[in-house]
Design a protein around this motif. Sequence first.
Motif, PDB file in Angstrom:
ATOM      1  N   ASP A 169     119.606  37.243  23.379  1.00  0.00           N
ATOM      2  CA  ASP A 169     119.038  37.288  24.720  1.00  0.00           C
ATOM      3  C   ASP A 169     120.112  37.546  25.773  1.00  0.00           C
ATOM      4  O   ASP A 169     119.822  38.109  26.842  1.00  0.00           O
ATOM      5  CB  ASP A 169     118.321  35.972  25.035  1.00  0.00           C
ATOM      6  N   LEU A 170     121.338  37.135  25.479  1.00  0.00           N
ATOM      7  CA  LEU A 170     122.434  37.338  26.430  1.00  0.00           C
ATOM      8  C   LEU A 170     123.063  38.724  26.300  1.00  0.00           C
ATOM      9  O   LEU A 170     124.040  39.021  26.991  1.00  0.00           O
ATOM     10  CB  LEU A 170     123.507  36.267  26.220  1.00  0.00           C
ATOM     11  N   GLY A 171     122.505  39.555  25.435  1.00  0.00           N
ATOM     12  CA  GLY A 171     122.948  40.942  25.362  1.00  0.00           C
ATOM     13  C   GLY A 171     123.784  41.297  24.152  1.00  0.00           C
ATOM     14  O   GLY A 171     124.197  42.459  24.020  1.00  0.00           O
ATOM     15  N   ALA A 172     124.056  40.354  23.269  1.00  0.00           N
ATOM     16  CA  ALA A 172     124.863  40.660  22.084  1.00  0.00           C
ATOM     17  C   ALA A 172     124.036  41.450  21.069  1.00  0.00           C
ATOM     18  O   ALA A 172     122.843  41.208  20.906  1.00  0.00           O
ATOM     19  CB  ALA A 172     125.376  39.370  21.454  1.00  0.00           C
ATOM     20  N   SER A 173     124.689  42.376  20.404  1.00  0.00           N
ATOM     21  CA  SER A 173     124.009  43.114  19.341  1.00  0.00           C
ATOM     22  C   SER A 173     123.810  42.195  18.139  1.00  0.00           C
ATOM     23  O   SER A 173     124.390  41.107  18.069  1.00  0.00           O
ATOM     24  CB  SER A 173     124.829  44.343  18.934  1.00  0.00           C
ATOM     25  N   ARG A 174     123.014  42.646  17.172  1.00  0.00           N
ATOM     26  CA  ARG A 174     122.788  41.826  15.981  1.00  0.00           C
ATOM     27  C   ARG A 174     124.090  41.536  15.246  1.00  0.00           C
ATOM     28  O   ARG A 174     124.327  40.408  14.808  1.00  0.00           O
ATOM     29  CB  ARG A 174     121.802  42.534  15.044  1.00  0.00           C
ATOM     30  N   LEU A 175     124.932  42.567  15.108  1.00  0.00           N
ATOM     31  CA  LEU A 175     126.182  42.394  14.388  1.00  0.00           C
ATOM     32  C   LEU A 175     127.120  41.444  15.119  1.00  0.00           C
ATOM     33  O   LEU A 175     127.720  40.543  14.507  1.00  0.00           O
ATOM     34  CB  LEU A 175     126.860  43.747  14.184  1.00  0.00           C
ATOM     35  N   VAL A 176     127.240  41.615  16.438  1.00  0.00           N
ATOM     36  CA  VAL A 176     128.124  40.756  17.226  1.00  0.00           C
ATOM     37  C   VAL A 176     127.617  39.319  17.228  1.00  0.00           C
ATOM     38  O   VAL A 176     128.395  38.364  17.073  1.00  0.00           O
ATOM     39  CB  VAL A 176     128.249  41.287  18.667  1.00  0.00           C
ATOM     40  N   ALA A 177     126.319  39.139  17.384  1.00  0.00           N
ATOM     41  CA  ALA A 177     125.749  37.792  17.382  1.00  0.00           C
ATOM     42  C   ALA A 177     125.960  37.117  16.033  1.00  0.00           C
ATOM     43  O   ALA A 177     126.275  35.915  15.968  1.00  0.00           O
ATOM     44  CB  ALA A 177     124.263  37.856  17.713  1.00  0.00           C
ATOM     45  N   PHE A 178     125.800  37.886  14.957  1.00  0.00           N
ATOM     46  CA  PHE A 178     125.992  37.305  13.625  1.00  0.00           C
ATOM     47  C   PHE A 178     127.453  36.922  13.416  1.00  0.00           C
ATOM     48  O   PHE A 178     127.753  35.828  12.921  1.00  0.00           O
ATOM     49  CB  PHE A 178     125.551  38.304  12.562  1.00  0.00           C
ATOM     50  N   ARG A 179     128.368  37.811  13.814  1.00  0.00           N
ATOM     51  CA  ARG A 179     129.790  37.550  13.595  1.00  0.00           C
ATOM     52  C   ARG A 179     130.306  36.414  14.474  1.00  0.00           C
ATOM     53  O   ARG A 179     131.108  35.579  14.027  1.00  0.00           O
ATOM     54  CB  ARG A 179     130.590  38.822  13.866  1.00  0.00           C
ATOM     55  N   ALA A 180     129.846  36.344  15.717  1.00  0.00           N
ATOM     56  CA  ALA A 180     130.387  35.362  16.651  1.00  0.00           C
ATOM     57  C   ALA A 180     129.683  34.004  16.604  1.00  0.00           C
ATOM     58  O   ALA A 180     130.296  32.976  16.901  1.00  0.00           O
ATOM     59  CB  ALA A 180     130.312  35.920  18.080  1.00  0.00           C
ATOM     60  N   VAL A 181     128.404  33.997  16.218  1.00  0.00           N
ATOM     61  CA  VAL A 181     127.630  32.750  16.271  1.00  0.00           C
ATOM     62  C   VAL A 181     127.325  32.202  14.886  1.00  0.00           C
ATOM     63  O   VAL A 181     127.515  31.012  14.632  1.00  0.00           O
ATOM     64  CB  VAL A 181     126.318  32.977  17.051  1.00  0.00           C
ATOM     65  N   VAL A 182     126.881  33.068  13.995  1.00  0.00           N
ATOM     66  CA  VAL A 182     126.420  32.599  12.681  1.00  0.00           C
ATOM     67  C   VAL A 182     127.577  32.358  11.727  1.00  0.00           C
ATOM     68  O   VAL A 182     127.665  31.297  11.088  1.00  0.00           O
ATOM     69  CB  VAL A 182     125.421  33.591  12.058  1.00  0.00           C
ATOM     70  N   VAL A 183     128.497  33.320  11.628  1.00  0.00           N
ATOM     71  CA  VAL A 183     129.572  33.233  10.646  1.00  0.00           C
ATOM     72  C   VAL A 183     130.412  31.963  10.786  1.00  0.00           C
ATOM     73  O   VAL A 183     130.695  31.289   9.783  1.00  0.00           O
ATOM     74  CB  VAL A 183     130.467  34.488  10.713  1.00  0.00           C
ATOM     75  N   PRO A 184     130.833  31.558  12.014  1.00  0.00           N
ATOM     76  CA  PRO A 184     131.609  30.315  12.104  1.00  0.00           C
ATOM     77  C   PRO A 184     130.861  29.088  11.597  1.00  0.00           C
ATOM     78  O   PRO A 184     131.484  28.149  11.076  1.00  0.00           O
ATOM     79  CB  PRO A 184     131.895  30.201  13.612  1.00  0.00           C
ATOM     80  N   GLU A 185     129.543  29.088  11.691  1.00  0.00           N
ATOM     81  CA  GLU A 185     128.768  27.922  11.275  1.00  0.00           C
ATOM     82  C   GLU A 185     128.483  27.915   9.774  1.00  0.00           C
ATOM     83  O   GLU A 185     128.230  26.851   9.203  1.00  0.00           O
ATOM     84  CB  GLU A 185     127.446  27.885  12.041  1.00  0.00           C
ATOM     85  N   VAL A 186     128.465  29.071   9.148  1.00  0.00           N
ATOM     86  CA  VAL A 186     128.186  29.144   7.708  1.00  0.00           C
ATOM     87  C   VAL A 186     129.441  29.536   6.932  1.00  0.00           C
ATOM     88  O   VAL A 186     129.351  29.953   5.774  1.00  0.00           O
ATOM     89  CB  VAL A 186     127.041  30.142   7.414  1.00  0.00           C
ATOM     90  N   ARG A 187     130.590  29.370   7.556  1.00  0.00           N
ATOM     91  CA  ARG A 187     131.842  29.768   6.917  1.00  0.00           C
ATOM     92  C   ARG A 187     132.060  29.034   5.596  1.00  0.00           C
ATOM     93  O   ARG A 187     132.543  29.595   4.622  1.00  0.00           O
ATOM     94  CB  ARG A 187     133.002  29.497   7.867  1.00  0.00           C
ATOM     95  N   THR A 188     131.682  27.762   5.576  1.00  0.00           N
ATOM     96  CA  THR A 188     131.833  26.994   4.339  1.00  0.00           C
ATOM     97  C   THR A 188     131.019  27.600   3.210  1.00  0.00           C
ATOM     98  O   THR A 188     131.496  27.749   2.080  1.00  0.00           O
ATOM     99  CB  THR A 188     131.385  25.539   4.565  1.00  0.00           C
ATOM    100  N   GLY A 189     129.768  27.959   3.505  1.00  0.00           N
ATOM    101  CA  GLY A 189     128.929  28.587   2.499  1.00  0.00           C
ATOM    102  C   GLY A 189     129.504  29.897   2.016  1.00  0.00           C
ATOM    103  O   GLY A 189     129.436  30.224   0.825  1.00  0.00           O
ATOM    104  N   LEU A 190     130.087  30.675   2.916  1.00  0.00           N
ATOM    105  CA  LEU A 190     130.701  31.945   2.537  1.00  0.00           C
ATOM    106  C   LEU A 190     131.869  31.730   1.576  1.00  0.00           C
ATOM    107  O   LEU A 190     132.016  32.457   0.589  1.00  0.00           O
ATOM    108  CB  LEU A 190     131.179  32.685   3.790  1.00  0.00           C
ATOM    109  N   VAL A 191     132.686  30.718   1.868  1.00  0.00           N
ATOM    110  CA  VAL A 191     133.828  30.420   1.003  1.00  0.00           C
ATOM    111  C   VAL A 191     133.356  29.975  -0.372  1.00  0.00           C
ATOM    112  O   VAL A 191     133.848  30.434  -1.408  1.00  0.00           O
ATOM    113  CB  VAL A 191     134.721  29.340   1.645  1.00  0.00           C
ATOM    114  N   VAL A 192     132.375  29.068  -0.387  1.00  0.00           N
ATOM    115  CA  VAL A 192     131.856  28.571  -1.665  1.00  0.00           C
ATOM    116  C   VAL A 192     131.241  29.700  -2.478  1.00  0.00           C
ATOM    117  O   VAL A 192     131.469  29.816  -3.689  1.00  0.00           O
ATOM    118  CB  VAL A 192     130.822  27.447  -1.423  1.00  0.00           C
TER     119      VAL A 192
END
Length: 266
Positions: A169-192
């Motif tokens: 809603d603040l104007g971020a693209s899907r890729l930017v929103a995923f990289r900046a918001v989602v990835v830091p929160e699911v980083r543990t899952g990505l590592v595992v």
Amino acid sequence: MEGRTVRGWLFRGLIATLFCLLVLPLGIVVATAFDASSAVVFPPTELSGRWFGELLASPTWLRSLLNSLVVATGTSALSMLVGTTAALGLRRYGGRFRGALVGLALLPLLVPGVVIGVSLLTFFSVFGLQQSYLALVLAHSLWATPLTFSVMQSSFARFDWRRHEAARDLGASRLVAFRAVVVPEVRTGLVVAALVAFIVSLQEFVMALFLSGPDTRTVPVQAWNSLRQSLDPLVSVVSTILLAAVVLLVLVGTALAGIERLATDA
């Protein structure tokens, strides 16, 4: 109370016994790797690091170690890409359709490795890829991807997706929103997920036996070829190295995610 106490101790004793039965063979393999004799002997007659030096002087074993690392790295990358994408796409669905898709995604885990190996050998032979790294990576990814998919599905289920919507809603693209918001929160899952895929590929034998060639043999296949002729001490050495690598990866995952989170996601 006394009956529950006795049952509790019996249960702990059973778990301890099973744990010892699982660990004891690994301990024997590690012990034989440090024996100085030319045959695989337990208990060791004389402790020595002789065979580790022999391993470093063996081009065949060094190539198999490198092959295993290359294939495991490629498998981890490919399965992470496919598994994460599938988990993201499945988030939009619910009900029976979602359950059917999850079952379909996990289906490769139920197919025997021999069946997959023969099928892929026939398929890749048409394109001349039957002894290539690509064939091994794709084959190993068939088993690693369902696991990375399960781990990432669990991680995404814990994430508050309203934060992602707010970023959009603040104007971020899907890729930017995923990289900046989602990835830091699911980083543990990505590592595992990456660690699980790497370990699965590192130890996979059946499909690699069908699809590898003289220049692409992984460690399990090379060990099998050596054991067909004799009990080569180098097999114990390589097995010890792989065991140490797996333990190290688990410790890294534990340090990054915590033991409870690692056990839950994996």
